[in-house]
Design a protein around this motif. Sequence first.
Motif, PDB file in Angstrom:
ATOM      1  N   SER B  86       0.625  -1.194  -0.159  1.00  0.00           N
ATOM      2  CA  SER B  86      -0.071   0.033  -0.063  1.00  0.00           C
ATOM      3  C   SER B  86       0.699   1.223  -0.010  1.00  0.00           C
ATOM      4  O   SER B  86       0.274   2.359  -0.747  1.00  0.00           O
ATOM      5  N   GLN B  87       1.913   1.124   0.752  1.00  0.00           N
ATOM      6  CA  GLN B  87       3.025   2.500   0.849  1.00  0.00           C
ATOM      7  C   GLN B  87       3.271   2.801  -0.619  1.00  0.00           C
ATOM      8  O   GLN B  87       3.337   3.932  -0.905  1.00  0.00           O
ATOM      9  N   ALA B  88       3.614   1.536  -1.527  1.00  0.00           N
ATOM     10  CA  ALA B  88       4.065   1.846  -2.886  1.00  0.00           C
ATOM     11  C   ALA B  88       2.870   2.311  -3.728  1.00  0.00           C
ATOM     12  O   ALA B  88       2.950   3.368  -4.505  1.00  0.00           O
ATOM     13  N   LEU B  89       1.786   1.620  -3.510  1.00  0.00           N
ATOM     14  CA  LEU B  89       0.500   1.772  -4.181  1.00  0.00           C
ATOM     15  C   LEU B  89       0.291   3.449  -3.984  1.00  0.00           C
ATOM     16  O   LEU B  89      -0.352   4.063  -4.948  1.00  0.00           O
ATOM     17  N   ALA B  90       0.065   3.939  -2.934  1.00  0.00           N
ATOM     18  CA  ALA B  90      -0.459   5.075  -2.515  1.00  0.00           C
ATOM     19  C   ALA B  90       0.441   6.293  -3.353  1.00  0.00           C
ATOM     20  O   ALA B  90      -0.400   7.231  -3.903  1.00  0.00           O
ATOM     21  N   GLN B  91       1.717   6.171  -3.361  1.00  0.00           N
ATOM     22  CA  GLN B  91       2.396   6.936  -4.203  1.00  0.00           C
ATOM     23  C   GLN B  91       2.272   7.082  -5.722  1.00  0.00           C
ATOM     24  O   GLN B  91       2.030   7.973  -6.275  1.00  0.00           O
ATOM     25  N   MET B  92       2.213   5.616  -6.207  1.00  0.00           N
ATOM     26  CA  MET B  92       1.777   5.602  -7.834  1.00  0.00           C
ATOM     27  C   MET B  92       0.565   6.172  -8.012  1.00  0.00           C
ATOM     28  O   MET B  92       0.414   6.699  -8.918  1.00  0.00           O
ATOM     29  N   LYS B  94      -1.297   8.412  -6.600  1.00  0.00           N
ATOM     30  CA  LYS B  94      -1.291   9.954  -6.786  1.00  0.00           C
ATOM     31  C   LYS B  94      -0.676  10.273  -8.010  1.00  0.00           C
ATOM     32  O   LYS B  94      -1.062  11.329  -8.554  1.00  0.00           O
ATOM     33  N   ILE B  95       0.540   9.813  -8.213  1.00  0.00           N
ATOM     34  CA  ILE B  95       1.145  10.302  -9.603  1.00  0.00           C
ATOM     35  C   ILE B  95       0.088  10.109 -11.027  1.00  0.00           C
ATOM     36  O   ILE B  95       0.021  10.786 -11.668  1.00  0.00           O
ATOM     37  N   ALA B  96      -0.508   8.795 -10.796  1.00  0.00           N
ATOM     38  CA  ALA B  96      -1.488   8.779 -11.677  1.00  0.00           C
ATOM     39  C   ALA B  96      -2.525   9.391 -11.977  1.00  0.00           C
ATOM     40  O   ALA B  96      -3.602   9.411 -12.838  1.00  0.00           O
ATOM     41  N   LEU B 215      -2.264  -1.318  -9.728  1.00  0.00           N
ATOM     42  CA  LEU B 215      -2.528   0.015 -10.514  1.00  0.00           C
ATOM     43  C   LEU B 215      -2.966  -0.440 -11.998  1.00  0.00           C
ATOM     44  O   LEU B 215      -3.907   0.228 -12.638  1.00  0.00           O
ATOM     45  N   GLY B 216      -2.141  -1.043 -12.643  1.00  0.00           N
ATOM     46  CA  GLY B 216      -2.506  -1.538 -14.038  1.00  0.00           C
ATOM     47  C   GLY B 216      -3.904  -2.143 -14.040  1.00  0.00           C
ATOM     48  O   GLY B 216      -4.603  -1.543 -15.023  1.00  0.00           O
ATOM     49  N   ASP B 217      -4.040  -2.906 -13.426  1.00  0.00           N
ATOM     50  CA  ASP B 217      -5.294  -3.655 -13.145  1.00  0.00           C
ATOM     51  C   ASP B 217      -6.530  -2.552 -13.053  1.00  0.00           C
ATOM     52  O   ASP B 217      -7.510  -2.745 -13.669  1.00  0.00           O
ATOM     53  N   ILE B 218      -6.328  -1.959 -12.160  1.00  0.00           N
ATOM     54  CA  ILE B 218      -7.339  -0.806 -11.705  1.00  0.00           C
ATOM     55  C   ILE B 218      -7.694  -0.111 -13.231  1.00  0.00           C
ATOM     56  O   ILE B 218      -8.735   0.350 -13.379  1.00  0.00           O
ATOM     57  N   ILE B 219      -6.648   0.620 -13.478  1.00  0.00           N
ATOM     58  CA  ILE B 219      -6.592   1.422 -14.809  1.00  0.00           C
ATOM     59  C   ILE B 219      -7.340   0.737 -16.095  1.00  0.00           C
ATOM     60  O   ILE B 219      -8.320   1.066 -16.598  1.00  0.00           O
TER      61      ILE B 219
END
Lengths: 110, 232
Positions: B86-92, B94-96, B215-219
């Motif tokens: 989640s730490q990594a996902l949260a940052q990514m 936000k960028i996306a 994140l790719g799956d979500i997009i």
Amino acid sequence: MNETADDVLDPLAIAERWMDDGRMVALATVVETWGSAPRPVGSHLVIDGEGNFHGSVSGGCVEGAVISEAMDVISDGEPRMLEFGVADETAWRVGLSCGGRIRVYVERVG
Amino acid sequence: MDPYLLRKLNRERAARRAVIHLTDLGDGRDRVICEGDPVAGPLGEAVAAAFRSGKSGIAEADGRTFFLNVHLPPARIVVIGAVHISQALAQMAKIAGFDIAVIDPRTAFATEERFAGIDLVADWPEDVLKGRPLDAYTALVAVTHDPKIDDVPLSQALSADCFYIGALGSRKTHARRVERLTALGHTEAEIGRISAPIGLDIGAASPAEIAVAILGDIIQHLRRRALRGTAA
């Protein structure tokens, strides 16, 4: 939810705030695009009676012309449909350098 | 545009409800249509199609020309579990450009230090979600693989028809999860919407790589989602 930059810069939210401040407000909306248009259909530019504005209907190419038309819309209350594009005679002055064409609807709020 | 309509439009948008501002380009008359409002005839079909596609545009109906400006709520991600992924996902995220919130009742995980600048809530998901319910424009990512924490939000995400529902865990863990969700009354079709194993199959190994896969799956779910029927 955190307030994001989008909320602060949201033209419709700004239009409401300006209206609450007693300012005259016009709303310009991209209703149709052809070719490579810089802003998608539905994009807004909000303008007040003093010529202050927020948002965009192009990448800055035609905003000046839209703002001056918006002044007329604010004074007479009649909505107008504007069209910009390279085929237009005015293209060399206010046109889209990208080669696209857009139609912009300008209406008064209130 | 009527000032009352502008207020209504902004109110609906702020409440994360799908809404269309409809303008008759002939006479300038306009109205605000909320998803589910009955609109008859050919215009009703254009309105329904616009809600499904999210695309604004011109529609001809009954000899008149209308402009439909569609406002769908911006997609957001709710993560259950303040873990390494989640730490990594949260940052990514936000960028996306996604609005993201992380929820975990375990205060050892949910610390400001681990999630600086992220909307983080150290409380039980069922309590947090009361104040900010899931909806069709939300992705739910459950990564604690602790049923006590994950199950309620997963169940709520199925009921709310979240556009993406992902759950971390081995096939065995997921098989048991399916049993529990079935016992809660969810159908096989509903439960089948859960992405498990979570994320795109890109061979992700590290927590950051798994975050990329999620994140790719979500997009993919967001951009390639089947046109919805009338959402609840």
